[in-house]
Design an enzyme around this catalytic site. Structure first.
Site, PDB file in Angstrom:
ATOM      1  N   SER A  58      42.295  44.531  35.625  1.00  0.00           N
ATOM      2  CA  SER A  58      42.325  45.946  35.219  1.00  0.00           C
ATOM      3  C   SER A  58      43.683  46.572  35.524  1.00  0.00           C
ATOM      4  O   SER A  58      44.235  47.304  34.702  1.00  0.00           O
ATOM      5  CB  SER A  58      41.192  46.738  35.886  1.00  0.00           C
ATOM      6  OG  SER A  58      41.355  46.768  37.288  1.00  0.00           O
ATOM      7  N   ALA A  59      44.261  46.231  36.675  1.00  0.00           N
ATOM      8  CA  ALA A  59      45.582  46.775  37.023  1.00  0.00           C
ATOM      9  C   ALA A  59      46.640  46.212  36.076  1.00  0.00           C
ATOM     10  O   ALA A  59      47.538  46.938  35.619  1.00  0.00           O
ATOM     11  CB  ALA A  59      45.931  46.433  38.472  1.00  0.00           C
ATOM     12  N   ALA A  60      46.539  44.915  35.760  1.00  0.00           N
ATOM     13  CA  ALA A  60      47.519  44.286  34.867  1.00  0.00           C
ATOM     14  C   ALA A  60      47.448  44.932  33.487  1.00  0.00           C
ATOM     15  O   ALA A  60      48.474  45.142  32.830  1.00  0.00           O
ATOM     16  CB  ALA A  60      47.253  42.788  34.782  1.00  0.00           C
ATOM     17  N   PRO A  90      41.548  36.558  33.187  1.00  0.00           N
ATOM     18  CA  PRO A  90      40.125  36.662  32.863  1.00  0.00           C
ATOM     19  C   PRO A  90      39.506  37.943  33.406  1.00  0.00           C
ATOM     20  O   PRO A  90      39.875  38.420  34.475  1.00  0.00           O
ATOM     21  CB  PRO A  90      39.502  35.429  33.516  1.00  0.00           C
ATOM     22  CG  PRO A  90      40.528  34.850  34.409  1.00  0.00           C
ATOM     23  CD  PRO A  90      41.868  35.404  34.031  1.00  0.00           C
ATOM     24  N   ASP A 119      46.560  46.113  43.924  1.00  0.00           N
ATOM     25  CA  ASP A 119      46.531  45.388  42.639  1.00  0.00           C
ATOM     26  C   ASP A 119      47.605  45.918  41.683  1.00  0.00           C
ATOM     27  O   ASP A 119      48.329  45.125  41.070  1.00  0.00           O
ATOM     28  CB  ASP A 119      45.154  45.536  41.965  1.00  0.00           C
ATOM     29  CG  ASP A 119      44.075  44.718  42.668  1.00  0.00           C
ATOM     30  OD1 ASP A 119      44.336  44.222  43.775  1.00  0.00           O
ATOM     31  OD2 ASP A 119      42.982  44.584  42.099  1.00  0.00           O
ATOM     32  N   LEU A 176      41.022  38.790  39.731  1.00  0.00           N
ATOM     33  CA  LEU A 176      42.428  38.402  39.584  1.00  0.00           C
ATOM     34  C   LEU A 176      43.304  39.561  39.098  1.00  0.00           C
ATOM     35  O   LEU A 176      44.389  39.351  38.552  1.00  0.00           O
ATOM     36  CB  LEU A 176      42.537  37.186  38.644  1.00  0.00           C
ATOM     37  CG  LEU A 176      41.777  35.940  39.147  1.00  0.00           C
ATOM     38  CD1 LEU A 176      41.821  34.815  38.125  1.00  0.00           C
ATOM     39  CD2 LEU A 176      42.361  35.448  40.484  1.00  0.00           C
ATOM     40  N   GLY A 177      42.831  40.764  39.296  1.00  0.00           N
ATOM     41  CA  GLY A 177      43.669  41.943  39.034  1.00  0.00           C
ATOM     42  C   GLY A 177      43.815  42.297  37.568  1.00  0.00           C
ATOM     43  O   GLY A 177      44.804  42.922  37.168  1.00  0.00           O
TER      44      GLY A 177
END
Ligand code: MEV
Length: 323
Positions: free
Chosen positions: A115-117, A107, A158, A112-113
């Site tokens: 943007s990095a994911a 989400p 992240d 919960l990271g």
């Protein structure tokens, strides 16, 4: 016989992935050189790249209703394009004609990271499609540069979890350009967690910026808080390795108190933390940037009860095992 039916399942197989994450201990202080502990969650961003004849780089994120053509000149990119744009510039793909489709199952702006994911998924999709032969280290380094744009002064934790998908102890390098300390954590047993998702979107860049302003006003005071967080994170690592969940829970509760002192909590986050503790969580704290976003609750005995109570109060809850 017409167009083959591409089911969600078969599509997943060729899509590149970046992992979402939680931070168990140490967020914010990690930006100032303290240790932090993070772990992947079973949520990921996936991406796929395809050739087109459109004459440019077209980005599609159907779930968010986002569609744009990447501006070739970085000076003309808006804030959303700026971070991912670094990937195309660095890989010298800005002039190509392609379509990148992104499937964000993390989400947005929930700590919960995501943007990095997303950065890792896009880099991996390009790596697969153009056979660039990038190793994880290069993928991680490039995703870090995207994070620096997205977060202001990102610690790099992240993108490291998004890339490697393992629980780890992390400490940023003291000098720019040096490698961070990354140690994979091997746990005797998986740790049962509930993630409570507040639904209040919050940008990490904003909370990181607020902490920086406060620290600049009184570095001695804030450095003391970061040192305390560092100490309890290292104790938390020991507790995890010894599977001493009572102790880990205490440390999470104290860490939340210190994050509250940094003023990165919110009304919703405090409610979720209270719900978790009242229903028997051993420890509960905000996770990630805060200011909204998500919390993590350590729930070895009554996980369903904690998750149900969060849902009854109108929040989302996810039960995950860490390790
Ligand atoms: C965000 O997930 C964690 C923060 O510590 C920022 C960072 O480490 O880059 C708040």
């Amino acid at each position: 016989r017409g167009v083959p039916d591409v089911t969600e399942q078969s599509a997943v197989d060729h899509r590149a992935c970046g992992h979402g994450k939680i931070i168990l201990l140490g967020e914010h202080a990690v930006v100032y050189g303290s240790h932090a502990i993070a772990a992947p969650v079973p949520l990921a961003v996936r991406a796929v790249a395809q050739d087109t004849k459109s004459g440019g780089v077209d980005m599609f994120i159907p779930r968010w209703g986002v569609e744009y053509r990447l501006h070739r000149d970085p000076a003309h990119r808006d804030s959303f394009q700026r971070s991912l744009g670094i990937i195309f510039d660095t890989l010298e793909l800005t002039e190509r004609s392609m379509r990148i489709e992104v499937f964000p199952n993390v989400p947005r702006a929930m700590g919960l990271g995501g943007s990095a994911a997303m950065a890792v998924a896009v880099i991996r999709a390009l790596d697969q499609h153009y056979k660039l032969g990038l190793g994880d280290e290069e993928i991680n380094a490039l995703a870090f540069r995207c994070e620096e744009v997205a977060h202001g002064s990102a610690s790099g934790i992240d993108n490291t979890v998004a890339t490697y998908g393992k629980p780890l102890l992390y400490k940023r390098a003291s000098k720019k350009g040096d490698a961070p300390m990354v140690r994979e954590l091997h746990l005797p047993k998986r740790i049962p967690i509930v993630i409570g998702i507040s639904g209040k979107e919050s940008l990490t860049a904003v909370t990181v910026g607020k902490v920086r302003t406060a620290w600049q006003r009184n570095p001695v005071l804030y450095d003391g808080i970061f040192q305390q967080i560092d100490g309890l994170t290292l104790q938390g690592m020991e507790a995890m390795q010894q599977y001493d969940l009572e102790r880990l829970g205490d440390l999470m509760n104290i860490c939340h108190g210190l994050l509250n002192a940094l003023r990165v909590s919110s009304w919703e986050v405090e409610e979720l933390v209270q719900i978790a503790r009242e229903h028997g969580a051993l420890g509960a704290k905000l996770t990630g940037g805060g200011g909204g976003g998500s919390i993590v609750a350590l729930c070895p005995q009554n996980r369903e009860k904690v998750a149900a109570a969060m849902r009854d109060a109108g929040y989302q809850a996810m039960e995950v095992d860490i390790g």
